[in-house]
Structures are given as C-alpha cells and as structure tokens.
Design a protein around this motif. Structure first.
Motif, PDB file in Angstrom:
ATOM      1  N   ALA B 406       0.838  -1.208   0.000  1.00 53.16           N
ATOM      2  CA  ALA B 406       0.000   0.000   0.000  1.00 53.16           C
ATOM      3  C   ALA B 406       0.866   1.249   0.000  1.00 53.16           C
ATOM      4  CB  ALA B 406      -0.924   0.005   1.204  1.00 53.16           C
ATOM      5  N   TYR B 407       1.936   1.241   0.819  1.00 53.02           N
ATOM      6  CA  TYR B 407       2.842   2.402   0.823  1.00 53.02           C
ATOM      7  C   TYR B 407       3.516   2.575  -0.533  1.00 53.02           C
ATOM      8  CZ  TYR B 407       2.885   4.590   5.397  1.00 53.02           C
ATOM      9  OH  TYR B 407       2.558   5.341   6.483  1.00 53.02           O
ATOM     10  N   SER B 408       3.900   1.451  -1.153  1.00 57.77           N
ATOM     11  CA  SER B 408       4.539   1.552  -2.474  1.00 57.77           C
ATOM     12  C   SER B 408       3.611   2.250  -3.455  1.00 57.77           C
ATOM     13  CB  SER B 408       4.885   0.162  -3.010  1.00 57.77           C
ATOM     14  OG  SER B 408       5.773  -0.469  -2.138  1.00 57.77           O
ATOM     15  N   VAL B 409       2.364   1.804  -3.484  1.00 60.56           N
ATOM     16  CA  VAL B 409       1.386   2.424  -4.392  1.00 60.56           C
ATOM     17  C   VAL B 409       1.239   3.898  -4.062  1.00 60.56           C
ATOM     18  CG1 VAL B 409      -1.019   2.436  -5.127  1.00 60.56           C
ATOM     19  CG2 VAL B 409       0.154   0.260  -4.733  1.00 60.56           C
ATOM     20  N   GLY B 410       1.072   4.179  -2.775  1.00 62.64           N
ATOM     21  CA  GLY B 410       0.861   5.570  -2.353  1.00 62.64           C
ATOM     22  C   GLY B 410       2.030   6.459  -2.738  1.00 62.64           C
ATOM     23  N   MET B 411       3.263   5.969  -2.479  1.00 66.33           N
ATOM     24  CA  MET B 411       4.420   6.817  -2.732  1.00 66.33           C
ATOM     25  C   MET B 411       4.673   7.002  -4.234  1.00 66.33           C
ATOM     26  SD  MET B 411       4.993   7.895   0.121  1.00 66.33           S
ATOM     27  CE  MET B 411       6.284   9.034  -0.328  1.00 66.33           C
ATOM     28  N   ILE B 412       4.437   5.929  -5.011  1.00 60.84           N
ATOM     29  CA  ILE B 412       4.612   6.074  -6.468  1.00 60.84           C
ATOM     30  C   ILE B 412       3.612   7.088  -7.029  1.00 60.84           C
ATOM     31  CG2 ILE B 412       4.197   4.867  -8.658  1.00 60.84           C
ATOM     32  CD1 ILE B 412       5.707   2.495  -7.403  1.00 60.84           C
ATOM     33  N   LEU B 413       2.357   6.969  -6.599  1.00 54.76           N
ATOM     34  CA  LEU B 413       1.355   7.938  -7.062  1.00 54.76           C
ATOM     35  C   LEU B 413       1.733   9.346  -6.609  1.00 54.76           C
ATOM     36  CD1 LEU B 413      -1.998   6.004  -6.494  1.00 54.76           C
ATOM     37  CD2 LEU B 413      -0.788   6.438  -8.640  1.00 54.76           C
ATOM     38  N   ASN B 420       4.736  15.641 -11.804  1.00 53.44           N
ATOM     39  CA  ASN B 420       3.969  16.079 -12.969  1.00 53.44           C
ATOM     40  C   ASN B 420       3.394  17.469 -12.772  1.00 53.44           C
ATOM     41  OD1 ASN B 420       1.304  16.411 -14.485  1.00 53.44           O
ATOM     42  ND2 ASN B 420       2.362  14.784 -15.607  1.00 53.44           N
ATOM     43  N   ILE B 421       2.689  17.677 -11.657  1.00 59.21           N
ATOM     44  CA  ILE B 421       2.096  19.001 -11.457  1.00 59.21           C
ATOM     45  C   ILE B 421       3.183  20.029 -11.214  1.00 59.21           C
ATOM     46  CG2 ILE B 421       0.519  20.349  -9.998  1.00 59.21           C
ATOM     47  CD1 ILE B 421      -1.323  18.097 -10.050  1.00 59.21           C
ATOM     48  N   GLY B 422       4.240  19.615 -10.518  1.00 63.74           N
ATOM     49  CA  GLY B 422       5.363  20.527 -10.282  1.00 63.74           C
ATOM     50  C   GLY B 422       5.967  21.054 -11.566  1.00 63.74           C
ATOM     51  N   MET B 423       6.105  20.209 -12.576  1.00 62.76           N
ATOM     52  CA  MET B 423       6.702  20.711 -13.822  1.00 62.76           C
ATOM     53  C   MET B 423       5.698  21.545 -14.614  1.00 62.76           C
ATOM     54  SD  MET B 423       7.168  17.238 -16.016  1.00 62.76           S
ATOM     55  CE  MET B 423       5.900  16.617 -17.101  1.00 62.76           C
ATOM     56  N   ASN B 424       4.434  21.325 -14.391  1.00 64.82           N
ATOM     57  CA  ASN B 424       3.423  22.169 -15.046  1.00 64.82           C
ATOM     58  C   ASN B 424       3.381  23.575 -14.466  1.00 64.82           C
ATOM     59  OD1 ASN B 424       1.429  20.946 -17.122  1.00 64.82           O
ATOM     60  ND2 ASN B 424       1.906  19.277 -15.719  1.00 64.82           N
ATOM     61  N   PRO B 434       3.657  10.778 -16.561  1.00 66.28           N
ATOM     62  CA  PRO B 434       2.230  11.091 -16.651  1.00 66.28           C
ATOM     63  C   PRO B 434       1.599  11.396 -15.291  1.00 66.28           C
ATOM     64  CG  PRO B 434       2.579   8.744 -16.906  1.00 66.28           C
ATOM     65  CD  PRO B 434       3.928   9.367 -16.828  1.00 66.28           C
ATOM     66  N   LEU B 435       0.468  12.092 -15.348  1.00 67.12           N
ATOM     67  CA  LEU B 435      -0.341  12.339 -14.157  1.00 67.12           C
ATOM     68  C   LEU B 435      -1.262  11.123 -14.004  1.00 67.12           C
ATOM     69  CD1 LEU B 435      -0.949  14.479 -12.010  1.00 67.12           C
ATOM     70  CD2 LEU B 435      -2.648  15.456 -13.534  1.00 67.12           C
ATOM     71  N   PRO B 436      -1.194  10.425 -12.869  1.00 68.42           N
ATOM     72  CA  PRO B 436      -1.915   9.158 -12.743  1.00 68.42           C
ATOM     73  C   PRO B 436      -3.419   9.296 -12.976  1.00 68.42           C
ATOM     74  CG  PRO B 436      -0.465   9.509 -10.867  1.00 68.42           C
ATOM     75  CD  PRO B 436      -0.444  10.765 -11.668  1.00 68.42           C
ATOM     76  N   PHE B 437      -3.970   8.388 -13.695  1.00 67.84           N
ATOM     77  CA  PHE B 437      -5.415   8.278 -14.005  1.00 67.84           C
ATOM     78  C   PHE B 437      -5.922   9.440 -14.849  1.00 67.84           C
ATOM     79  CE2 PHE B 437      -5.009   6.649  -9.513  1.00 67.84           C
ATOM     80  CZ  PHE B 437      -4.805   5.330  -9.906  1.00 67.84           C
ATOM     81  N   SER B 444       0.294   3.592 -18.855  1.00 71.54           N
ATOM     82  CA  SER B 444       0.193   4.194 -17.525  1.00 71.54           C
ATOM     83  C   SER B 444      -1.210   3.959 -16.957  1.00 71.54           C
ATOM     84  CB  SER B 444       0.521   5.685 -17.583  1.00 71.54           C
ATOM     85  OG  SER B 444      -0.418   6.372 -18.359  1.00 71.54           O
ATOM     86  N   MET B 445      -2.212   4.099 -17.797  1.00 71.76           N
ATOM     87  CA  MET B 445      -3.586   3.883 -17.319  1.00 71.76           C
ATOM     88  C   MET B 445      -3.751   2.446 -16.806  1.00 71.76           C
ATOM     89  SD  MET B 445      -6.530   5.107 -16.710  1.00 71.76           S
ATOM     90  CE  MET B 445      -6.562   6.700 -17.502  1.00 71.76           C
ATOM     91  N   MET B 446      -3.260   1.474 -17.585  1.00 69.50           N
ATOM     92  CA  MET B 446      -3.434   0.081 -17.192  1.00 69.50           C
ATOM     93  C   MET B 446      -2.613  -0.242 -15.953  1.00 69.50           C
ATOM     94  SD  MET B 446      -3.730  -2.179 -20.643  1.00 69.50           S
ATOM     95  CE  MET B 446      -2.260  -1.625 -21.428  1.00 69.50           C
TER      96      MET B 446
END
Lengths: 622, 467
Positions: B406-413, B420-424, B434-437, B444-446
């Motif tokens: 769960a932490y892995s998923v959380g930290m990767i997201l 992503n938002i930082g570079m925008n 990519p920005l997730p989802f 990336s979506m899959m």
C-alpha cells in the motif's frame, strides 16, 4: 524506535507538497497577471486586411484606374509530399533546374536584420507559406490551378493589383510599388509587403487612396496558423476602401494627345481655364501604365525604360525647362501695358539691326506685334520695362527695372514652383537682379553687381537667354490669357470622393496685370491664328475662335523646338493648351496644328479636317 | 463462506469513488484537448479521446479480473512476476528507439511501456521480502537485498533511457523508511572507516531517506530556479555555476552548526563532532554536485526532443531553452480564477501546439486553463485526499506485506503527482512522467489501475490475514 510515528513524516511531506502547490497555483492563476499577458502575446495576433485601393475616374466618369485580381502560387514546404519535379516544372512552364533554383532563392531570401547589430538572421520556415510564383493573371492561373490537386502543398492565393483600361496617362497616374523600410519607419500604417504610390497621383494622393485597413484579431497556433477568431470577432474592424478620385483629365483627350505625339518628343498640357483642372498632360515618349503593375513587371520593365535614351520615364511637362521662345512676348506686352511704358497703340519699327526678325510689315500696335511676333518690337517693349529711368545710373536703373519685371512674371506663376497636386515640379527660371549679380558666365565677362543692364540681358525679351519655363507653366500662361488675368493652380484631381478638390485649388491667383490690358494682346493672339499674316494659321478651326501664340525656342544642340500656346473659344474659353515639340523647327508648323486638333477634339468631340490629323500622325520628328 | 458478499463488502468505497472522479476528469480533459468544433462529440471515438476511453475500459476490465482473483496469488508468485517484468525491461532494450528512447514494446499504437509494469513487480517483491525480515534484527544483507530489488529495474530503465520513471523508483526508499529498513549499517561502515570513529548508530542513517529527499528537493529547486549558473552581472566577468553557490551555502550552514554546536558538546567528543559535520558537509556537497549534473543533462535531452517537434518562430525563440516550461506556466497562469471554460483552451489545445504533449505529460495545462484556480484547487484536493487515504489504508493493514504494498502504491502515485504538477507550474524540472489516471496513455492507465485494484483487493481481504 517507534516506526508507527514515521507515517507522520510521510503525511507531512505529502501535505506540504499539496499546500505549496495550491498556493503556487493561487498565485499564478489569481494574483499574478504576467501569465495572462504572456498568453495574449503568444496566441492572440492582429491580422491587417488591406482594402482594395480606391479607383479613379476621369471627368466623364470613365474608369481610368481600377483593380484586378491576380494570383500567387503559394506553397508550404512541410505540406509538399513526393513532389514530381518534372511534372511540376512542366505545369508552371519552367525547367527542372529553374524550379530547384526558385526554391533555393526563396529559402535564401527569407530573413530579417537584427536591430542591434544589423546581422542577417535567416528565417525561412518550412511550416510557413511562401509564393512560388507571384502575380499571375487569371489566364495564367487557369492553366495551373486545375492540376494543383496532384501537388499537395501548393495552392493559389488572390491578390489585388492596379489595372489600367486605357493605356494612357502613365506620367499623371503614377504607379505602385512595395514599401521600403524608410516608408515603414515613417508611417506606421504600412507593414512589409504593402504597396505605396511611388509617382504621380498614386503618390500625391496616397492617403486619400489607401483607405482604412481592417483588423482581425485571431488566435494562432505555435506554427502561426489561425485557429479561430478572437472573442468571435467582437473587436474586429472591416477594411474600408477609400472613395474614388475624380480626375480633371479627359481620358479620350489624353489618349488622343498621346497618339498625336507618337514619334515625336515633347509634350502637351491642356487645362480647363475656369477651374485649373488639367484635361490632358502628354509626355512623349511615354509608356503603358500596365507595364508597372506588380513587382515582377516593375523589376522587368523599369531597367528597360530607365535606360531608354528617349527617357520615357522623364515627366517632361513638369520637369523639362525650356526657353519659351516667342510665347514669352505675351507677358512682355502685358507688363508694358500695365506699367504704362507702352499703350495699345505704341509702335516700334522692325529694326533688324537690334535683333533678327522675319520679313513682315511694321507693327502699328500691340495686337499686330503679337500677330506677327515682331522681335524688335518686343525688344523695345522690354527695354522700356527694364530701363524706366528711375535712376540716373543705367546699371542701377536696370536693376530696379528687372526687379519689377520679375515680380510681374512671378505673379504669372513663372519662375516659381506651382503648388500642383503632383510631385517633382520644377520652377523654371525667371532671372531677378540677384541672379545676374551672382552670375559669372565666363572669367572674361562677369556680370556682377552693377555690371549688367538691359543690353546685357536683352535676349529675355523674346523668350531666349536665361528665361526658362516648364510646359505646365506655359499652359498656365495660356490659362491666364484665357481668364484675362487670373489662374487657379493647375491640378489633376477634380474631386476627392464627393468633397471637391483640395482647398488650395479653389483659390484664384490674380496676376499683377489688370483685365483690360489683356484685350489688345488677346486680339493679337486671335489675329495670329485667324488673320492673314498671322504666325499660327495652322491652328485655325472652323466655327471656333482660337487665340494662340507660336514660339520657336532656339536650341543650341540641334533643330529648334516648336512651341505653341492657345485657348479657345475666345469668349468663355473652355480649354487652354500648351504644346511643345522638341527639335521640330518653327512653332506654327507642328505645335500649332497639334494644339488645334486637341482643342477641337475636346470642344466638339470630332475632327473637321482629317488631312490635318493625318499630317500630324504621319510625322516622325525624332 | 459468503463469497459474493465478501467481494464487495469490505471495499473502500471512498477511495474507489475518488478514483472514478479523477478518471472522469482526466478523460474529459483528453476530450477537450483534441476538441474541434466541427467534428467533436462525446460519441465520436476516433482520435485520442476514443482511444483513451478504450484504454479505460481495458483497465477497468483488468481491474475487475484482479478483483476476482485471490490476492494471495501475488505474494506466492511475487518472484516470477518480478522476473517477468524484468524480462520485459530487458527485451525492450533490443527494440528500435522511438523519440530517442527504447521504451515501447509492441506494434504501432498498441505498444506498452514495460517500465510502467515494472513498478508493480517491484512493489510486490519488495512487500513480500520486507514482510520476511525481522526488522529488529536486520542485517546488512537485508538492506542490500532491499536495495537490489529496487536498483535492478532502475538500472534497466535508465538504459532506455527513461529518466522520469527512474526518478519515480526512488519512491520505494520512502517505503523502506516507513518500515524501518535502516541505512545505518551502510552509513556506519562508511563513517567508522575514519580513525577515531566508533559509532553504533547515526541519526543520518536512520533518517537517511527523508534527509535525502529534502536534499534533492533543495538542490533541484535552487538549481532550477537559478538555471545552472548565477549571473553576477554587476561584476560582469564571472558566471559562477550554481552548484558552487549551493556548496558554499552548505559550508556556511556547517560553520554555523559548528560554532553553535561546540558549546553543547563536551571536550572529549569535540573531535568526533567536527568530523561528523565535515562528513555531512562533503556528503551533501557530493550529492548536490551529482544531482546538478544529472538534471542538466536531463533537461538538454528534453530540449532537443522539443526542437525536433517544432520549428520555433520569433515569438517562440523568446521562450528559448525553457520553451516547455514557459509555455506550460503561461497556459496554467492564463486560466485565472474561473478558467476559460470547457473546450476553450487556447494555448494548450492539441491543434494550437503552444504547449507540447498537452494530452500526456502536460495534461494539467489544458485542465488548469479551462477550469481556472477553482478547478485546480478541486483537483489538488482530490489528489491529496486520494494519497492520504491510501496512507490511511496502508496504516490499517494487519500484515507488513499489505502495508508495504500500500505504501509503495501511495508513494509512487505521490511522486507522479508531485513531479507532474510541479513541472506544469514550474517548480520541478521537465522530466516527462504522466499524471496518474489523468494523462492520455494506455500503459500508464493500465499499470496504475492494476496497481490500484490490487491495493483495493488486498485492503478488502485484510481481515483474512492471520497473525
């Protein structure tokens, strides 16, 4: 070591990033305006739409200058796919090598200069459209356009250019050409690629002809393609074509005049005396104005015309300064009468020892003197004007006299620049005392102050010597004769839209000679044309009383120039005219019949004596 | 067993709803970037929008499959799954490069990016390995194996090269930190090499990861803001590399530490104290220098990629090297408070081409341009909620395996979101991820969806785990 509490480190990390980003977004999107301004700079562009240039009509509402559609063959390099150069070269009528060279030329030509150091930066971009061929006529594009679908990346584009239905009046109308950098810097109206009037009416009435540019606000892509109109075109303005100009010119008369002057060098200037409107202004040899339509035509034809030894580009009526010859005697008679140094009945014997003359009976009055163009008579008149005896010293007397003389002539519009609506006017030359005081024709015989008197400058009395007039000034002299003492500055444009002429063309300029003093001189002009012994018998027209005066300007380089000024009819004149034929001899022989044909054509619309017309048309006087 | 009930009863609905909301906003934005007055309709599935809808359908189908399978299978097959994803990473290196990187496996439009799936494999193996460690008696080997699990895929990824995903893999270090996998053995070995050093435990080793993160963040941020060199225009002669300035400021800080700290340290430990400060200083300086070098080269790569795509006109040349960053910031900033309205982006629509990659890496631009600060604030809130909810879920797991995953998923997201938002918005260098989802893209979506549904499944089965 409590590992569970480490989750707070991570939660704080995530939260800090989230909060910092949100504040950053708030600042960028709500507080800071720079991004909105930058967005406008990047994407919102203004596109100028150039209206078609105003048309020109002649005095009888015939269209003299209009616009015609031309076509450019455009291309966008990146859109070109698998160009079959052989087929394409065949389509556009070029060789394969020419096609390749054309592409290279376009690529090399595109660029701009850095403001800072003037360094050239190449700026060819394969995503932008460039013209492969420019200014094709409808016929030319009709051969190419149907096959363009085989050549993706190429397309046609319409442009508007000048069209001259009559091949006449080139030196009056002028021509258009692309603006140069100076013109762009001077007037922010222009952008690179716009056309501007470079001569004649096109130049003088540039502001009246160009109209108002339209502005279209558009949203553009990074490749400068138009995506959509900004705010649905709410702020757009339409291009407005200027109102047409009505010229004082009679195009039929103009073209007729150019025909008459074929194979002759010289010019004709015809003016309506009551208004000062120029009816025709022929400079011969001339050129077809259609030769100067479009950049490719100009660059092709300009070098040919400019190197022609006959100088077809030289606007003789405005810029050629000729000795006026005997037509100048009219002014001498008028000044003499006004100054009271002669009366209408004064007579001078034809004393050929003073100045040469042709054989004729002595003139018993002013009228006869004008009729017979007696040289010694006007020698006497001018001497009386110059040497009025206002000082005991002959030299000082001459200086006073010449001062008076020059002032009179200036009031005739001679020796000064007329404020006409065409640029490049010369002022001619009427010498005043200062002129001779500063003149040193040779080291042996300098003039200098108080070193000249009438005898030194006597040639001026018969229109030779230092006196020089432009043909326009000669025609204006005819106007003054016709009006008995006044003129309106000659001008080309009768009306700008519905607003009439420019204000300076509504002002009557009075000469210093009173109307009653004109009668004997005009009578002389009438006699010169209509009475036996007159010098201008060839100018006679049945049913119209023509008044005229011949002149023969001595030409040290060759045969004398033939000069004639006239107006008709005598009462309530409709046309005043000056004709100047270079190197053709006596004024009565060539200039007078040409003037009479012009006047008859204008007044009656036809020619009663076809033999006279044929005589002129057949003459080759080059 | 009440099988059917169990399938759905323990699902975290809040997280699932948030997932669907972000998904919907994303696909709407993809639709909007390609919007064209004449041809566009929500039912016109040609173009990117249609493909994205297809990717979402496939992802949801995969998600459903994941949900139907017992989650134990991932733990059992963690090593084969990991090796399979590694194989994909190796195979992809032998494909012809696309846009300068060998990142795509497959034919034409239906290629996948193995790097995206490597995240799942790594997360699963890391979870099952950390689960087996006795955290109170961990050895050097344990630490090195953890590092190897993360570093091997990273190595293959940087060979592609895919700098973005490479950076994202460092998210796993945070997971190790949370689990207490300490870097003390490594740090101690290093420090105790020096004469007179006999540490049993260091603060640096324990909190190595957050420290590293702060360090990286400071370095990148200062470097980025100052654009590699400080131009001392008033002096006129020198351009000082910004890394020198940063090291100089570390030196000042170290000096301050020494001057203040020596008053609290007894005279016997004074020598140790000086050496610790010196070591910390050199370590930080070394890291900053290498980070600056890495990022400079990364940015150059990005720049070239853009120059290939666009012929810059005069106006664009003003934006120069920072073209992407400036255009993206302009698009975001021009959105204002309320935005330009849906389908009305002028700078970041695909056809305007001002913002490159506006449907993938820079998809935040059209969204921010069209919805303004109101929209971006909502999206920030959503992502924050989503991430914190995952941390929350992670903490409520009974098994270490579940928690690590769960932490892995959380930290990767979180990494994807932050970078992503930082570079925008111009706070992070342009490294395309990519920005997730939200971003357009099948892989990336899959991969994100599968990762997410595995988490959801593990969470719903958390009570099955026996102690």
């Amino acid at each position: 070591m409590n590992l569970n509490s480490r989750k707070y480190v991570i939660i704080i990390f995530i939260s800090i990033i989230g909060i910092v980003y949100t504040f950053r977004l708030f600042h960028m999107q709500v507080i800071d305006d720079q991004w909105k301004l930058r967005a406008q700079e990047i994407a919102e562009k203004r596109k100028y739409i150039v209206p078609p240039r105003a048309a020109m009509f002649d005095r009888n509402n015939k269209k003299v200058v209009s616009n015609k559609a031309y076509y450019n063959l455009m291309f966008v390099e990146n859109d070109i796919k698998d160009l079959d150069t052989v087929a394409f070269a065949k389509l556009v009528g070029m060789t394969v090598d020419e096609v390749k060279k054309r592409f290279i030329d376009i690529r090399e030509k595109e660029g701009y200069f850095k403001r800072k150091d003037g360094k050239r930066i190449p700026n060819y971009q394969p995503v932008r459209p460039y013209a492969f061929l420019k200014e094709l006529t409808a016929d030319e594009i009709a051969k190419i356009a149907p096959n363009l679908d085989k050549f993706p990346g190429f397309y046609e584009q319409v442009t508007s250019m000048r069209d001259y239905p009559y091949a006449g009046g080139a030196n009056i109308l002028g021509y258009l050409s692309e603006v140069n950098q100076n013109e762009i810097d001077e007037d922010r109206f222009y952008r690179s690629g716009d056309n501007i009037g470079k001569a004649g009416v096109e130049k003088f009435y540039e502001k009246e002809l160009r109209g108002r540019k339209g502005v279209k606000y558009i949203v553009t892509s990074a490749l400068n393609n138009v995506i959509e109109s900004y705010a649905n075109g709410k702020y757009d303005t339409l291009a407005v074509q200027a109102d047409p100009l009505t010229l004082g010119m009679d195009i039929t008369l103009q073209v007729y005049g150019e025909q008459l002057m074929q194979n002759k060098m010289g010019c004709i200037v015809a003016i309506e005396p009551s208004t000062g409107e120029i009816l025709a202004m022929v400079s011969s040899p001339s050129y077809d104005p259609n030769l100067f339509v479009g950049r490719s035509n100009i660059s092709k034809n300009y070098p040919i015309l400019v190197n022609d030894p006959k100088k077809p580009l030289f606007p003789r009526p405005l810029q050629a300064e000729y000795p006026p010859g005997s037509i100048f005697k009219l002014t001498q008679a008028l000044i003499g009468l006004q100054e009271g140094v002669i009366t209408p009945n004064t007579s001078f014997p034809c004393n050929k020892s003073l100045v040469g003359c042709h054989n004729h009976p002595d003139a018993r009055n002013v009228s006869q003197a004008v009729q017979m163009s007696c040289n010694p008579y006007f020698y006497g008149v001018t001497r009386k004007i110059i040497q009025q005896g206002k000082s005991r010293n002959n030299f000082i007397d001459a200086e006073i006299g010449l001062g008076i003389w020059a002032k009179y002539l200036h009031s005739f519009g001679l020796g000064i620049q007329l404020d006409a609506d065409i640029s490049g006017l010369r002022s001619g030359l009427i010498p005043d005392p200062n002129y001779y005081n500063n003149l040193f024709p040779s080291k042996k015989r300098p003039y200098g102050k108080h070193r000249w008197a009438f005898s030194t400058i006597r040639s001026n009395s018969i229109g030779q010597g230092e006196v020089k007039l432009t043909p326009l000034q000669m025609a204006n002299l005819a106007v003054i004769m016709a009006n008995r003492g006044w003129y309106i500055t000659p001008h080309i444009v009768k009306s700008v839209g519905e607003n009439g002429p420019l204000p300076q063309f509504k002002v009557k300029h009075k000469t210093m000679v009173d109307a009653e003093n004109f009668a004997p001189v005009i009578e002389g002009m009438r006699m010169a044309v209509n009475e036996g012994g007159g010098t201008a018998r060839l100018a006679r027209i049945d049913g119209i009383t023509v008044c005229g005066k011949t002149g023969t300007a001595q030409n040290p380089h060759g045969k004398d120039h033939s000069v004639f000024i006239a107006f008709a009819p005598m009462d309530n004149p409709k046309i005043a005219i000056a004709v100047f034929v270079e190197n053709s001899g006596f004024g009565g022989t060539w200039a007078a019949p040409i003037a009479s044909l012009m006047m008859e054509k204008f007044i009656t619309g036809k020619i009663s004596d076809p033999s006279k017309e044929k005589y002129i048309l057949d003459a080759i006087l080059e | 067993m009440r099988e059917n009930e169990k399938l759905t009863s323990n699902v975290d609905w809040l997280l699932l709803i948030a997932y669907f909301v972000i998904l919907t906003m994303g696909v709407m934005t993809v639709y909007s970037t390609g919007y064209d007055k004449e041809t566009s309709s929500f039912f016109n599935f040609t173009g990117l929008y249609g493909k994205q809808v297809m990717w979402i359908c496939i992802s949801l189908f995969l998600g459903l499959l994941v949900f139907l399978i017992d989650s134990e299978i991932y733990r059992k097959f963690s090593i084969p799954i990991y090796i399979f994803t590694l194989l994909l990473l190796i195979v992809v290196l032998f494909t012809p490069p696309i846009n300068g990187a060998r990142a795509w496996l497959g034919i034409g439009p239906f290629g996948i990016q193995p790097a995206e799936f490597a995240k799942i494999g790594t997360a699963i193996l890391l979870a099952s390995y950390v689960d087996k460690i006795n955290i109170r008696q961990q050895t050097m080997t344990n630490v090195l194996i953890c590092l190897a699990i993360i570093a091997i895929p990273m190595m293959f990824i940087i060979l592609q090269p895919d700098a973005g995903t490479f950076v994202v893999f460092t998210a796993f270090f945070f997971v190790l930190y949370r689990e207490g996998v300490t870097f003390d053995p490594l740090v101690l070995t290093f420090i105790n090499m020096f004469p007179g050093m006999k540490f049993k435990k260091t603060w640096i080793g324990t909190h190595f990861i957050p420290l590293l993160f702060v360090l990286v963040f400071i370095s990148v941020f200062t470097l980025f803001m100052s654009k590699t060199t400080f131009d001392i225009a008033s002096l006129g002669f020198y351009e000082i590399p910004s890394v020198v300035v940063i090291i100089f400021s570390y030196f000042i800080i170290a000096l301050l530490f020494y001057l203040i700290g020596r008053n609290f340290v007894d005279s016997r430990s004074r020598k140790k104290f000086v050496i610790v400060i010196l070591l910390t200083f050199s370590l930080f300086s070394l890291l900053s220098a290498s980070i600056s070098t890495v990022f400079n080269s990364l940015q150059k790569h990005q720049k070239n990629r853009i120059e290939l795509l666009l012929d810059l006109n005069e106006e664009d040349q003003r934006d120069g090297e920072d073209y992407n960053r400036n255009r993206a910031m302009t698009a975001v900033g021009s959105g204002g408070l309320l935005g330009k309205g849906y389908n009305k982006a002028t700078l970041s629509s695909v056809k305007s081409k001002h913002v490159p990659e506006s449907e993938t890496d820079f998809i935040f631009c059209p969204f921010a341009e069209e919805w303004g600060f109101v929209g971006t604030a909502v999206l920030m809130g959503l992502y924050l909620f989503f991430l914190l909810r995952i941390i929350n879920i992670a903490e409520r797991q009974r098994s270490t395996y579940n928690r690590v995953y769960a932490y892995s998923v959380g930290m990767i997201l979180f990494y994807h979101f932050a970078i992503n938002i930082g570079m925008n918005i111009g706070l992070v260098p342009i490294i395309g991820i990519p920005l997730p989802f939200f971003s357009y893209g099948g892989s990336s979506m899959m991969s994100f969806s599968v990762m997410f549904f595995i988490l959801l499944k593990l969470d719903s089965q958390r009570r099955d785990t026996l102690f």
